[in-house]
Design an enzyme around this catalytic site. Structure first.
Site, PDB file in Angstrom:
ATOM      1  CB  SER A  27     -48.714 -45.533  30.621  1.00 29.54           C
ATOM      2  OG  SER A  27     -48.235 -45.108  29.366  1.00 29.54           O
ATOM      3  CD  GLU A  78     -41.112 -35.390  15.149  1.00 28.99           C
ATOM      4  OE1 GLU A  78     -41.784 -35.849  16.107  1.00 28.99           O
ATOM      5  OE2 GLU A  78     -40.180 -36.035  14.624  1.00 28.99           O
ATOM      6  CD  GLN A  84     -50.637 -38.032  30.660  1.00 30.99           C
ATOM      7  OE1 GLN A  84     -49.852 -38.945  30.398  1.00 30.99           O
ATOM      8  NE2 GLN A  84     -50.369 -36.768  30.381  1.00 30.99           N
ATOM      9  N   GLY A  85     -55.336 -39.737  31.218  1.00 26.07           N
ATOM     10  CA  GLY A  85     -56.239 -39.838  30.067  1.00 26.07           C
ATOM     11  C   GLY A  85     -56.253 -38.549  29.272  1.00 26.07           C
ATOM     12  CD  GLU A 133     -46.604 -36.776  29.935  1.00 28.42           C
ATOM     13  OE1 GLU A 133     -47.449 -35.894  29.707  1.00 28.42           O
ATOM     14  OE2 GLU A 133     -46.711 -37.948  29.524  1.00 28.42           O
ATOM     15  CB  SER A 146     -53.381 -39.537  23.849  1.00 28.79           C
ATOM     16  OG  SER A 146     -52.188 -38.930  24.267  1.00 28.79           O
TER      17      SER A 146
HETATM   18  C1  LIG Z   1     -45.098 -45.433  25.336  1.00 26.41           C
HETATM   19  C2  LIG Z   1     -46.184 -44.406  25.299  1.00 26.41           C
HETATM   20  C3  LIG Z   1     -46.894 -44.119  26.445  1.00 26.41           C
HETATM   21  C4  LIG Z   1     -47.909 -43.171  26.420  1.00 26.41           C
HETATM   22  N1  LIG Z   1     -48.620 -42.948  27.565  1.00 26.41           N
HETATM   23  C5  LIG Z   1     -49.656 -42.063  27.536  1.00 26.41           C
HETATM   24  C6  LIG Z   1     -50.471 -41.862  28.687  1.00 26.41           C
HETATM   25  O1  LIG Z   1     -50.249 -42.465  29.725  1.00 26.41           O
HETATM   26  N2  LIG Z   1     -51.501 -41.008  28.605  1.00 26.41           N
HETATM   27  C7  LIG Z   1     -51.773 -40.311  27.463  1.00 26.41           C
HETATM   28  O2  LIG Z   1     -52.696 -39.514  27.454  1.00 26.41           O
HETATM   29  N3  LIG Z   1     -51.028 -40.479  26.340  1.00 26.41           N
HETATM   30  C8  LIG Z   1     -49.971 -41.341  26.362  1.00 26.41           C
HETATM   31  N4  LIG Z   1     -49.228 -41.538  25.228  1.00 26.41           N
HETATM   32  C9  LIG Z   1     -49.634 -40.861  24.002  1.00 26.41           C
HETATM   33  C10 LIG Z   1     -48.688 -39.763  23.533  1.00 26.41           C
HETATM   34  O3  LIG Z   1     -48.809 -38.634  24.340  1.00 26.41           O
HETATM   35  C11 LIG Z   1     -49.073 -39.466  22.061  1.00 26.41           C
HETATM   36  O4  LIG Z   1     -48.801 -40.626  21.303  1.00 26.41           O
HETATM   37  C12 LIG Z   1     -48.294 -38.307  21.500  1.00 26.41           C
HETATM   38  O5  LIG Z   1     -48.695 -37.106  22.117  1.00 26.41           O
HETATM   39  C13 LIG Z   1     -48.485 -38.185  19.985  1.00 26.41           C
HETATM   40  O6  LIG Z   1     -49.819 -38.210  19.624  1.00 26.41           O
HETATM   41  P1  LIG Z   1     -50.352 -39.186  18.475  1.00 26.41           P
HETATM   42  O7  LIG Z   1     -49.951 -40.548  18.850  1.00 26.41           O
HETATM   43  O8  LIG Z   1     -51.762 -38.908  18.265  1.00 26.41           O
HETATM   44  O9  LIG Z   1     -49.517 -38.784  17.195  1.00 26.41           O
HETATM   45  P2  LIG Z   1     -49.782 -37.514  16.255  1.00 26.41           P
HETATM   46  O10 LIG Z   1     -50.019 -36.321  17.091  1.00 26.41           O
HETATM   47  O11 LIG Z   1     -50.787 -37.861  15.237  1.00 26.41           O
HETATM   48  O12 LIG Z   1     -48.353 -37.364  15.573  1.00 26.41           O
HETATM   49  C14 LIG Z   1     -47.921 -38.161  14.446  1.00 26.41           C
HETATM   50  C15 LIG Z   1     -46.637 -37.534  13.925  1.00 26.41           C
HETATM   51  O13 LIG Z   1     -46.899 -36.201  13.494  1.00 26.41           O
HETATM   52  C16 LIG Z   1     -46.035 -35.301  14.134  1.00 26.41           C
HETATM   53  N5  LIG Z   1     -46.723 -34.029  14.394  1.00 26.41           N
HETATM   54  C17 LIG Z   1     -47.949 -33.836  14.925  1.00 26.41           C
HETATM   55  N6  LIG Z   1     -48.228 -32.544  15.061  1.00 26.41           N
HETATM   56  C18 LIG Z   1     -47.138 -31.868  14.612  1.00 26.41           C
HETATM   57  C19 LIG Z   1     -46.787 -30.494  14.488  1.00 26.41           C
HETATM   58  N7  LIG Z   1     -47.598 -29.512  14.894  1.00 26.41           N
HETATM   59  N8  LIG Z   1     -45.557 -30.186  13.987  1.00 26.41           N
HETATM   60  C20 LIG Z   1     -44.698 -31.170  13.599  1.00 26.41           C
HETATM   61  N9  LIG Z   1     -44.982 -32.462  13.677  1.00 26.41           N
HETATM   62  C21 LIG Z   1     -46.180 -32.827  14.187  1.00 26.41           C
HETATM   63  C22 LIG Z   1     -45.664 -35.998  15.426  1.00 26.41           C
HETATM   64  O14 LIG Z   1     -44.451 -35.497  15.945  1.00 26.41           O
HETATM   65  C23 LIG Z   1     -45.564 -37.429  14.993  1.00 26.41           C
HETATM   66  O15 LIG Z   1     -44.311 -37.660  14.436  1.00 26.41           O
HETATM   67  C24 LIG Z   1     -48.208 -42.484  25.228  1.00 26.41           C
HETATM   68  C25 LIG Z   1     -47.469 -42.778  24.075  1.00 26.41           C
HETATM   69  C26 LIG Z   1     -46.465 -43.714  24.102  1.00 26.41           C
HETATM   70  C27 LIG Z   1     -45.705 -44.005  22.837  1.00 26.41           C
END
Ligand SMILES: Cc1cc2nc3c(=O)[nH]c(=O)nc-3n(C[C@H](O)[C@H](O)[C@H](O)COP(=O)(O)OP(=O)(O)OC[C@H]3O[C@@H](n4cnc5c(N)ncnc54)[C@H](O)[C@@H]3O)c2cc1C
Lengths: 387, 336
Positions: free
Chosen positions: A162, A370, A127-128, A245, A130
């Site tokens: 992942s 969140e 899944q692409g 998902e 993020s």
């Molecule tokens: C183990 C693992 C597997 C993953 N696998 C995949 C995958 O296969 N494909 C893929 O595309 N992605 C994947 N991800 C990515 C995952 O979807 C993102 O990490 C997640 O959506 C959060 O985005 P970010 O890391 O940019 O954090 P951010 O969005 O920057 O968030 C940082 C913090 O800010 C908070 N925050 C952000 N916006 C808000 C808001 N509007 N209100 C309140 N709080 C907020 C968040 O809750 C978090 O605590 C994976 C992540 C993990 C940990």
């Protein structure tokens, strides 16, 4: 209201139980769980057996290799697999996200092309979504796709993907119209990971395992018709993926938690759990499991009766992830200072150490807690938007 | 697998809801709660006429009524009669209840003994729900169940936080009693736990509705407070607790009605999660209301007190979790 199996469900369950007993290595269900290190060859072999026995894609349409069975069969499959700790199919993302999205949005040709090899485990998906600059705010994706003749040319970077390191295909959210508003400029591509210009770099997680990756796209050429939905419909297509998902039908989450509760009870019996506080906490995990299970049944019943899952389904992933974190921490605390050992010589060779660390990702992946609370507050309870 | 109420049960829910919306708005409930009697005895006949006391109702119908009547905080000895005394009633009492002539509660704590001859009782029974509202009370004494009239000379009201579900003390002194052909067993307790859980769901739902309505409209710092995540995420947590409690409460009601092998753990799971969820829902709702939520005038505290009553009834969550722990840790075999 009736939670018992119908005769048809009971027959399916009995057949599956027998098959699992016959097919899993002797003593499998009673073995001590191993740490999370993932054995690709073994998983591929198991996937093939599942597929040949007809247990993959139970609810998917028959014409594309599925079983055409009701959702309850998938629930029973996951329940029974959890009870004996059977391994997963190799295509977790394909089965859970890419496949259902292709079923919902794909053309007949796309379904014929992609679904059968996905079910057989011959093609693995990742899944692409993020990117470094957009995680929770998926609609901010900047990876570009520009039309050049009959091909999209993709440039950009995805992250945290992942299984991208073993994947053959990727569901990719791209920006095809930078002049359109944030959501309307997105499209949804199906990209062959073996295309020139795709580069995958593994990233180590806090467990030490490289389970997710960075993926770079440099002038990657994708056939024009490798798109789900129309250009500009990417956001809506991606919402279908996220719905799946997040386990709106949380059978898989229930099954995972059931397995962990069984493991916790096994551990408690081994190390002894006489302390009333500990017993109270273990009982709470069991209750949290039942709450998830029956909430899921409720949501499923609504789906079967009305065609849409009930609003209660929105709590599944949030509740599961936070319960799993409490449960794995409790399991460590039963081990005293020895909880700090991992690897050989640790309790269960470090199974719980791995699970506890891995559980921290549960409240981040597939929508942070969140973001899920925002969704419940705004879309389910109807509060005004926070941003 | 089918987790839905039947269309008849849903119709019953709609009719219960309509009646309560018409007849038991917050203002009337508050007025009754503050009155000496604590309820309107003339309404008992109305409940009977609507069939809420009909002997043909099953536990799932009772579950529906319990949830809805707690949502409205209906002050009436319906819970005492249906959730506590019901399975022990003899034909005479059952008919009188169905006709709206009698209402009954159950006394099972304290020390009451049957006098020689067996047709009078002596002793004190404590913490009897709705004792001041009912016409009769079933007393568990010496392993038997006796029916006693709840006349003013034997009833001592006790000041109770939840003024819509008051506790009383029964003081018997060679008081005439009729022995029933019934015994207090685990199935009576199971029923009451399942229905208390359903009441907790009704309370939590009302707390959610109040919190949502308020946080959608109240403004501070130039914004509706529901846009602040510190507020909205608590509202989301109420929703989560409500849904989890509801799933368990309905499961428990079904398991008891079917005499399912898991009925005991189901009621314990439901009772601990649903009542603790209702308390949490009320606490978060009070917080989301600020000062107004802390007033005696606002209706929220009445739900909070009911939630706490339910949490305390027949064992706090930890007692039920101890029972669950025993079931899953101390016996061999499958636990999930
Ligand atoms: C183990 C693992 C597997 C993953 N696998 C995949 C995958 O296969 N494909 C893929 O595309 N992605 C994947 N991800 C990515 C995952 O979807 C993102 O990490 C997640 O959506 C959060 O985005 P970010 O890391 O940019 O954090 P951010 O969005 O920057 O968030 C940082 C913090 O800010 C908070 N925050 C952000 N916006 C808000 C808001 N509007 N209100 C309140 N709080 C907020 C968040 O809750 C978090 O605590 C994976 C992540 C993990 C940990």
């Amino acid at each position: 209201m009736d939670f018992r199996d119908t005769p048809d469900e009971a027959a399916f369950r009995a057949g599956l139980r027998q098959w699992l007993t016959d097919t899993l290595p002797a003593g499998w269900a009673d073995r001590t769980p191993a740490p999370g290190r993932w054995d690709e060859a073994f998983t591929r072999e198991w996937t093939r057996k599942l597929y040949d026995a007809g247990y993959v894609g139970l609810t998917w349409p028959k014409e594309y290799g599925g079983g055409g069975a009701p959702h309850t069969h998938q629930g029973i499959y996951l329940e029974e697999s959890a009870r004996v700790g059977a391994p997963d199919h190799i295509g977790v993302i394909g089965l859970g996200m890419a496949g259902p999205t292709i079923i919902a949005w794909g053309t007949d040709e796309q379904k014929k092309r992609y679904l059968p090899p996905l079910l057989a485990g011959e093609e693995v998906w990742c899944q692409g979504f993020s990117e470094p600059g957009s995680g929770s705010d998926l609609a901010g994706a900047r990876t570009r796709a520009e039309l050049d003749g009959d091909e999209w040319v993709v440039n950009g970077q995805k992250v945290w993907s992942s299984y991208a390191h073993i994947a053959d295909w990727c569901i990719l959210v791209v920006r095809t119209d930078p002049s359109a508003s944030k959501h309307a400029g997105l499209s949804y591509l199906l990209v062959d990971m073996h295309t020139p210009g795709v580069e995958v770099r593994p990233l180590r997680q806090i467990t030490g395992d490289p389970e997710f990756n960075e993926v770079f796209f440099t002038d990657v050429r994708v056939p024009r018709d490798s798109m789900l939905g129309q250009p500009g419909e990417g956001w809506n297509v991606a919402m279908t993926t996220l719905l799946h998902e997040r386990g709106t039908l949380g059978f898989a989450l229930t099954a995972a938690l059931e397995r962990q509760v069984l493991n916790l009870v096994k551990l408690a019996r081994e190390v002894g759990a006489d302390d009333p506080v500990v017993r109270d906490q273990i009982a709470q995990q069991w209750i949290d499991l039942q709450a998830l299970r029956f909430t899921n049944y409720r949501s499923l019943t609504a789906l079967q009766k009305t065609g849409v899952p009930g609003p209660e389904g929105s709590v599944a992933k949030l509740h599961w992830s936070e319960t799993n974190q409490r449960l794995t921490k409790l399991a460590l605390s039963l081990q005293g200072l020895a909880s700090q050992l991992d690897g050989d010589g640790a309790v269960w060779d470090g199974y719980w150490q791995y699970q506890q660390l891995r559980s921290r990702g549960n409240t981040i992946e597939a929508g942070t807690s969140e973001v899920l609370r925002n969704i419940i507050a705004e879309r389910v309870v109807g509060l005004p938007r926070s941003r | 697998m089918d987790f839905a109420f039947s269309s008849e049960q849903e119709q019953l829910r709609a009719s219960v809801r309509d009646y309560l919306r018409d007849r038991y708005g917050d203002e009337r409930v508050v007025a009754l709660a503050e009155s000496d009697a604590g309820w309107d005895p003339s309404s008992w006949r109305e409940l009977a006429d609507m069939g809420w006391l009909d002997p043909s109702l099953g536990l799932l119908e009772h579950a529906v009524i319990a949830e809805e009547s707690a949502y409205a905080l209906l002050p009436a000895p319906w819970f005492a009669t249906v959730a506590l005394a019901w399975p022990l009633l003899d034909e005479q009492l059952r008919d009188a209840v169905a006709a709206g002539e009698r209402s009954v509660t159950l006394a099972r704590h304290g020390s009451v003994t049957a006098d020689a001859g067996g047709d009078t009782l002596t002793g004190v029974a404590t913490l009897v729900p709705d004792l001041t509202s009912v016409t009769d009370v079933l007393v568990v004494a010496d392993g038997g169940v006796y029916a006693v009239e709840a006349t003013p000379d034997v009833v001592v009201p006790r000041s109770t936080m939840d003024r819509t579900r008051r506790l009383g003390e029964l003081r018997l002194d060679r008081t005439p009693a009729r022995r029933l052909d019934a015994s207090f067993g685990p199935e009576v307790r199971r029923r009451s736990l399942a229905l208390a859980s359903c009441e907790a769901v009704g309370v939590a739902q009302r707390a959610l509705d109040l919190a949502a309505a308020y946080t959608k409209t109240r403004e501070q710092f130039g914004r509706v407070i529901g846009t602040y995540q510190a507020v909205s995420h608590k509202v989301a947590d109420i929703f989560v607790a409500l849904q989890l409690g509801r799933s368990l409460a309905y499961w428990a009601a079904w398991a008891v009605s079917e005499d399912d092998p898991q009925a005991d753990v189901a009621v314990s799971a439901a009772k601990s999660a649903a009542t603790e969820g209702a308390v949490l829902a009320c606490e978060y709702a009070i917080q989301a209301h600020g000062g107004i939520g802390f007033t005696y005038e606002h209706v929220l505290h009445r739900y909070y007190k009911r939630a706490q009553w339910l949490e305390a009834f027949e064992g706090y969550g930890r007692d039920h979790r101890a029972a669950v722990a025993a079931a899953i840790l101390d016996s061999e075999g499958a636990v999930a």
